[in-house]
Scaffold this active site. Sequence first.
Site, mmCIF file in Angstrom:
data_model
loop_
_atom_site.group_PDB
_atom_site.id
_atom_site.type_symbol
_atom_site.label_atom_id
_atom_site.label_comp_id
_atom_site.label_asym_id
_atom_site.label_seq_id
_atom_site.Cartn_x
_atom_site.Cartn_y
_atom_site.Cartn_z
ATOM 1 N N GLY A 217 0.780 -1.228 0.000
ATOM 2 C CA GLY A 217 0.000 0.000 0.000
ATOM 3 C C GLY A 217 0.814 1.280 0.000
ATOM 4 O O GLY A 217 0.316 2.336 0.383
ATOM 5 N N ASP A 267 10.848 -4.646 -5.186
ATOM 6 C CA ASP A 267 10.518 -5.015 -6.557
ATOM 7 C C ASP A 267 9.856 -3.812 -7.181
ATOM 8 O O ASP A 267 9.219 -3.022 -6.476
ATOM 9 C CB ASP A 267 9.542 -6.196 -6.610
ATOM 10 C CG ASP A 267 8.106 -5.738 -6.402
ATOM 11 O OD1 ASP A 267 7.737 -5.480 -5.240
ATOM 12 O OD2 ASP A 267 7.358 -5.589 -7.384
ATOM 13 N N CYS A 305 29.211 2.796 -16.620
ATOM 14 C CA CYS A 305 28.409 1.575 -16.472
ATOM 15 C C CYS A 305 29.102 0.417 -17.197
ATOM 16 O O CYS A 305 29.597 0.584 -18.313
ATOM 17 C CB CYS A 305 27.007 1.783 -17.034
ATOM 18 S SG CYS A 305 25.955 0.325 -16.857
ATOM 19 N N CYS A 307 27.596 -2.495 -18.008
ATOM 20 C CA CYS A 307 26.651 -3.431 -18.631
ATOM 21 C C CYS A 307 26.936 -3.583 -20.129
ATOM 22 O O CYS A 307 27.646 -2.775 -20.733
ATOM 23 C CB CYS A 307 25.205 -2.982 -18.392
ATOM 24 S SG CYS A 307 24.560 -1.781 -19.570
ATOM 25 N N CYS A 310 25.959 -0.488 -22.287
ATOM 26 C CA CYS A 310 26.830 0.688 -22.195
ATOM 27 C C CYS A 310 28.236 0.430 -22.733
ATOM 28 O O CYS A 310 28.916 1.362 -23.151
ATOM 29 C CB CYS A 310 26.891 1.169 -20.750
ATOM 30 S SG CYS A 310 25.331 1.908 -20.223
ATOM 31 N N HIS A 336 20.183 -2.556 -19.320
ATOM 32 C CA HIS A 336 20.891 -1.513 -18.578
ATOM 33 C C HIS A 336 20.143 -1.136 -17.299
ATOM 34 O O HIS A 336 20.747 -1.025 -16.227
ATOM 35 C CB HIS A 336 21.075 -0.257 -19.445
ATOM 36 C CG HIS A 336 21.457 0.944 -18.630
ATOM 37 N ND1 HIS A 336 22.746 1.192 -18.228
ATOM 38 C CD2 HIS A 336 20.690 1.927 -18.088
ATOM 39 C CE1 HIS A 336 22.766 2.287 -17.475
ATOM 40 N NE2 HIS A 336 21.530 2.749 -17.379
HETATM 41 ZN ZN LIG Z 1 24.610 0.334 -18.695
#
Ligand SMILES: [Zn+2]
Length: 373
Positions: A217, A267, A305, A307, A310, A336
């Site tokens: 909530g 989450d 970054c 990832c 990137c 990403h």
């Molecule tokens: Zn990234």
Amino acid sequence: MAEKPTFEFHLVATDGRARAGLLRTPHGEVLTPVFMPVGTQGTVKALSPRDLERLGATIVLSNTYHLYLRPGDERIARLGGLHRFMAWPHPILTDSGGYQVFSLAQRRVVDDDGVTFRSHIDGSPHRFTPEKVIAIQENLGADIITCLDECAPPLDYDYNVQALERTHAWAVRCKLARTRTDQALFGIVQGGVFPDLRERSARFLTDLGFDGYAIGGLSVGETKGEMHAVLDLLDGLLPADRPRYLMGVGTPEDLVECVARGVDMFDCVLPTRMGRNGGALTRTGRLNLRNARFADDPAPLEEDCTCYTCTHFSRAYLRHLVLAKEILGHHLLTLHNVHLMLTIARELREAVLQDRFEEYRAAFWERRKGGEG
Ligand SMILES: [Zn+2]
């Protein structure tokens, strides 16, 4: 024969009110704080389980309401359970479907025994009771399951009083309805933005006793200040030796500020939903790749970054994919965004373990101030 591993939570370290913990589940360990990517329909949209493993995701969330309607929890059970069905052999948490019934389903009628609704897919009639949602979640077989709750508008006191009575009665019935012993059951604290109701809810559920406590909530229309006040209050009421899961909340800034208030698990659909809408989360703010200023931009989404997106692609290329509505654009942006959330959760844990949480928090906001988002 070795006994089946059961659910455990260990509080490993604290720094102020921020916590680092370890969850043990039948499908593996989860280090907290943790961000759980959302796999509504038994899939984290635009990512494969292999992608998620490479990103370092340790647990995903899936939705009871959606999987019950399609393809059906009994079918999933016949096919070996949700882990096997979606080829994710690691921990899974399922929500109880309460939130979806109260936000998505049509012609919903709630009574003290349960809630009757029509499917948002085909209009067919269905009924959820506490016993029914436990049976569905036992068929799905997630490591962590949750009680049916009634989600009330956060600012409506009278509605929240009523909804809380039901949520508490349903929590008792959910606990009694369980037949499996290898799943952890989380109670859901409700009560809107009202301190007296939140306190009543926390006391009722902790007296009843659950493996962990979800906080429902929030992030549904109240201010950040109101949300933080609820978390400040609950931090003193929820037992320190049980995990705390803040449902549906999870931007980079939420992770930092809610870990600061004693939350362990998060989450949120935002990182995946934004990825499909041409948006990127960064440490300095949000980027909309539809913006013309990226048309000739050779830089990655975020300079430091690590990832795949990137380290290989420019903002200009990603913008091109978004405008051309190419599937790869959804995938790369989602990759990403989820990478960033998982990385921040890991950094928060490290900061707690090294007793420099406030330093990390200050640096996070400092960088954000200088941002372009
Ligand atoms: Zn990234």
